[in-house]
Enzyme design. Sequence first.
Site, mmCIF file in Angstrom:
data_model
loop_
_atom_site.group_PDB
_atom_site.id
_atom_site.type_symbol
_atom_site.label_atom_id
_atom_site.label_comp_id
_atom_site.label_asym_id
_atom_site.label_seq_id
_atom_site.Cartn_x
_atom_site.Cartn_y
_atom_site.Cartn_z
ATOM 1 N N ARG A 165 0.838 -1.187 0.000
ATOM 2 C CA ARG A 165 0.000 0.000 0.000
ATOM 3 C C ARG A 165 0.879 1.244 0.000
ATOM 4 O O ARG A 165 0.453 2.301 -0.431
ATOM 5 C CB ARG A 165 -0.887 -0.038 1.255
ATOM 6 C CG ARG A 165 -1.745 1.146 1.485
ATOM 7 C CD ARG A 165 -2.708 0.899 2.648
ATOM 8 N NE ARG A 165 -3.567 -0.253 2.413
ATOM 9 C CZ ARG A 165 -4.101 -0.994 3.383
ATOM 10 N NH1 ARG A 165 -3.854 -0.710 4.657
ATOM 11 N NH2 ARG A 165 -4.871 -2.019 3.092
ATOM 12 N N TYR A 166 2.071 1.104 0.525
ATOM 13 C CA TYR A 166 3.002 2.230 0.641
ATOM 14 C C TYR A 166 4.225 1.935 -0.225
ATOM 15 O O TYR A 166 4.567 0.772 -0.439
ATOM 16 C CB TYR A 166 3.447 2.379 2.106
ATOM 17 C CG TYR A 166 2.313 2.602 3.080
ATOM 18 C CD1 TYR A 166 1.645 3.827 3.129
ATOM 19 C CD2 TYR A 166 1.919 1.590 3.958
ATOM 20 C CE1 TYR A 166 0.611 4.027 4.038
ATOM 21 C CE2 TYR A 166 0.883 1.794 4.874
ATOM 22 C CZ TYR A 166 0.234 3.008 4.907
ATOM 23 O OH TYR A 166 -0.791 3.213 5.798
ATOM 24 N N ARG A 179 7.385 -0.073 1.869
ATOM 25 C CA ARG A 179 7.255 -1.215 2.773
ATOM 26 C C ARG A 179 6.078 -2.094 2.375
ATOM 27 O O ARG A 179 5.079 -1.605 1.832
ATOM 28 C CB ARG A 179 7.115 -0.761 4.229
ATOM 29 C CG ARG A 179 5.963 0.180 4.525
ATOM 30 C CD ARG A 179 6.304 1.004 5.773
ATOM 31 N NE ARG A 179 5.182 1.787 6.291
ATOM 32 C CZ ARG A 179 4.801 2.958 5.797
ATOM 33 N NH1 ARG A 179 5.403 3.475 4.743
ATOM 34 N NH2 ARG A 179 3.793 3.612 6.347
ATOM 35 N N CYS A 182 -3.132 -18.895 14.118
ATOM 36 C CA CYS A 182 -2.776 -18.099 15.283
ATOM 37 C C CYS A 182 -2.964 -18.961 16.529
ATOM 38 O O CYS A 182 -3.638 -19.988 16.487
ATOM 39 C CB CYS A 182 -3.695 -16.890 15.411
ATOM 40 S SG CYS A 182 -3.716 -15.880 13.925
ATOM 41 N N CYS A 200 -8.740 -14.353 17.532
ATOM 42 C CA CYS A 200 -9.361 -13.183 18.150
ATOM 43 C C CYS A 200 -10.673 -12.905 17.432
ATOM 44 O O CYS A 200 -10.709 -12.844 16.202
ATOM 45 C CB CYS A 200 -8.444 -11.971 18.022
ATOM 46 S SG CYS A 200 -6.764 -12.343 18.546
ATOM 47 N N CYS A 249 -10.616 -9.968 14.917
ATOM 48 C CA CYS A 249 -9.528 -9.929 13.928
ATOM 49 C C CYS A 249 -9.933 -9.205 12.644
ATOM 50 O O CYS A 249 -10.971 -9.492 12.057
ATOM 51 C CB CYS A 249 -9.088 -11.342 13.567
ATOM 52 S SG CYS A 249 -7.743 -11.348 12.373
ATOM 53 N N ARG A 288 -8.444 -9.486 9.878
ATOM 54 C CA ARG A 288 -8.188 -10.365 8.724
ATOM 55 C C ARG A 288 -8.954 -11.681 8.866
ATOM 56 O O ARG A 288 -8.506 -12.741 8.420
ATOM 57 C CB ARG A 288 -6.684 -10.576 8.564
ATOM 58 C CG ARG A 288 -6.241 -10.558 7.113
ATOM 59 C CD ARG A 288 -4.745 -10.330 6.957
ATOM 60 N NE ARG A 288 -4.399 -8.935 6.939
ATOM 61 C CZ ARG A 288 -3.332 -8.406 7.572
ATOM 62 N NH1 ARG A 288 -2.527 -9.174 8.281
ATOM 63 N NH2 ARG A 288 -3.078 -7.123 7.492
ATOM 64 N N ASP A 324 -11.817 -1.524 12.361
ATOM 65 C CA ASP A 324 -12.236 -1.457 10.956
ATOM 66 C C ASP A 324 -13.606 -2.128 10.791
ATOM 67 O O ASP A 324 -13.920 -3.060 11.518
ATOM 68 C CB ASP A 324 -11.212 -2.198 10.076
ATOM 69 C CG ASP A 324 -9.816 -1.587 10.193
ATOM 70 O OD1 ASP A 324 -9.704 -0.360 10.053
ATOM 71 O OD2 ASP A 324 -8.852 -2.343 10.437
ATOM 72 N N ASP A 366 -7.551 3.410 9.682
ATOM 73 C CA ASP A 366 -7.162 2.835 8.396
ATOM 74 C C ASP A 366 -8.293 3.166 7.428
ATOM 75 O O ASP A 366 -9.441 2.753 7.639
ATOM 76 C CB ASP A 366 -6.979 1.317 8.544
ATOM 77 C CG ASP A 366 -5.750 0.825 7.809
ATOM 78 O OD1 ASP A 366 -5.450 1.377 6.723
ATOM 79 O OD2 ASP A 366 -5.090 -0.112 8.295
ATOM 80 N N LYS A 408 -3.224 4.453 6.566
ATOM 81 C CA LYS A 408 -3.527 4.837 7.941
ATOM 82 C C LYS A 408 -3.276 6.321 8.147
ATOM 83 O O LYS A 408 -2.270 6.843 7.695
ATOM 84 C CB LYS A 408 -2.624 4.061 8.900
ATOM 85 C CG LYS A 408 -2.845 2.560 8.885
ATOM 86 C CD LYS A 408 -1.930 1.885 9.900
ATOM 87 C CE LYS A 408 -2.046 0.371 9.837
ATOM 88 N NZ LYS A 408 -1.470 -0.187 8.589
HETATM 89 C C1 LIG Z 1 -0.350 -0.913 8.496
HETATM 90 C C2 LIG Z 1 0.310 -1.296 7.268
HETATM 91 C C3 LIG Z 1 1.702 -1.129 7.111
HETATM 92 C C4 LIG Z 1 2.590 -0.574 8.195
HETATM 93 O O1 LIG Z 1 2.299 0.757 8.433
HETATM 94 P P1 LIG Z 1 3.129 1.605 9.500
HETATM 95 O O2 LIG Z 1 2.374 2.890 9.593
HETATM 96 O O3 LIG Z 1 4.520 1.757 8.949
HETATM 97 O O4 LIG Z 1 3.145 0.845 10.791
HETATM 98 C C5 LIG Z 1 2.254 -1.476 5.896
HETATM 99 N N1 LIG Z 1 1.506 -1.967 4.891
HETATM 100 C C6 LIG Z 1 0.176 -2.148 5.014
HETATM 101 C C7 LIG Z 1 -0.596 -2.686 3.866
HETATM 102 C C8 LIG Z 1 -0.465 -1.821 6.206
HETATM 103 O O5 LIG Z 1 -1.784 -2.023 6.338
HETATM 104 S S1 SF4 Z 2 -5.680 -10.384 15.554
HETATM 105 FE FE1 SF4 Z 2 -6.068 -11.897 13.903
HETATM 106 S S2 SF4 Z 2 -4.064 -12.320 13.026
HETATM 107 FE FE2 SF4 Z 2 -3.693 -11.357 15.007
HETATM 108 S S3 SF4 Z 2 -3.482 -13.072 16.472
HETATM 109 FE FE3 SF4 Z 2 -5.633 -12.432 16.510
HETATM 110 S S4 SF4 Z 2 -6.649 -13.770 15.016
HETATM 111 FE FE4 SF4 Z 2 -4.442 -13.869 14.607
#
Ligand SMILES: *Cc1c(COP(=O)(O)O)cnc(C)c1O
Ligand code: SF4
Length: 357
Positions: free
Chosen positions: A103-104, A107, A116, A120, A123, A125, A283, A320, A327
């Site tokens: 996204r950036y 990174r 996991c 959670c 979560c 995801r 989210d 986000d 973010k």
């Molecule tokens: C949150 C996130 C990051 C890391 O973001 P930081 O602000 O550097 O902690 C990198 N890539 C994606 C896709 C993210 O959702």
């Molecule tokens: S928040 Fe989601 S990815 Fe993170 S430990 Fe919990 S279940 Fe696993």
Amino acid sequence: MRINQILPMGRFDATDWQDLLSAAIADPDRLAAILPVARNEIHSVTRQYPMRINPYYLDLIQKTNDPCWRQAVPNIQELDHIDSLEDPLSEEKQTCAPGIIQRYPDRVLFLVSNSCALYCRHCMRKRKLGMNIPVEPAAIQKGLAYIAANDSIKEVVLSGGDPLMMSDQALDDLLKRLFDIAHIELVRIHTRMPCVLPQRITTSLVEVLGQYHPLFMNTQFNHPVEITEASARACRLLVEAGIPLGCQTVLLKGVNDQAAVMGELMRGLVKIRVKPYYLHHPDPVRGTMHFRVPLATGMEIMRAMRGHISGLCIPQYMLDLPGGGGKIPILPEYLEQKKNGIWRICNFEGRFFEFTE
Ligand SMILES: *Cc1c(COP(=O)(O)O)cnc(C)c1O
Ligand code: SF4
């Protein structure tokens, strides 16, 4: 009903993390035998979203609907799908190689695990987790090839799932391959293990991780009761190996949506040498809508902390953006107006001051 009355002390005194994981509760009938839950409701939720409650985390639950219960025990409201999306942050659209979300510019997230130590309930995801589809070694190779081929990538964030579900050996191999890439300057591991299964932080794991620098680790504690002797020990081992620790707390209704609780959590984290990094606004992820709170709640919590507790204890409150916008930090309003270079500013006690530019 208190867990300790149901589970005789010492029933789960295993300290081997693999043993603790294999004793985890995934089956609704087993859960119904030890906690006062509606078995049928748990069944209908787990058909869609799996459950895994390991004995360490189970022991943190003290009573029905307490903060650890809410994070671990399936809730029938997970099936309310109104106004929610499986992937509101468009992570799938921003996936450019297997497991790689970019996204950036500098990174990437590298999803190296689909499982996991605790599933959670909140979560973000949730769409991906626990479906027993392991990440194939071939997919990891493709992800590594993408990172190696793109020299604008300076940092890799290992995520998932929980990367520390991998074996020490597999982590060692992965980190070696990443640090061998000339343009990679930094690796970060996102893991909940120090909080949800601190026994995973073994001396042999720490020996492996300690070979690689700079390696940062961000974990996720959401309530002060999660700070225990075991989690403090896990964090101490990591810090002593030279791994700086951060925390990405999620703001969750009924868990930590009160300023006093949040402040206590943040102070507790700093005591175990974990720097509060982000407080994530929840989210709108399908299956987690019952945890949502208004933005005003988060802003009020931030206002209540700033100035009243050490600046070291204060995370950035992050939203986000939907659709993969990234973010952004949210701040309570401190700057009230501007006239001829004069600002009216509210301090931490709610008193107003004038500041001339
Ligand atoms: C949150 C996130 C990051 C890391 O973001 P930081 O602000 O550097 O902690 C990198 N890539 C994606 C896709 C993210 O959702
Ligand atoms: S928040 Fe989601 S990815 Fe993170 S430990 Fe919990 S279940 Fe696993």
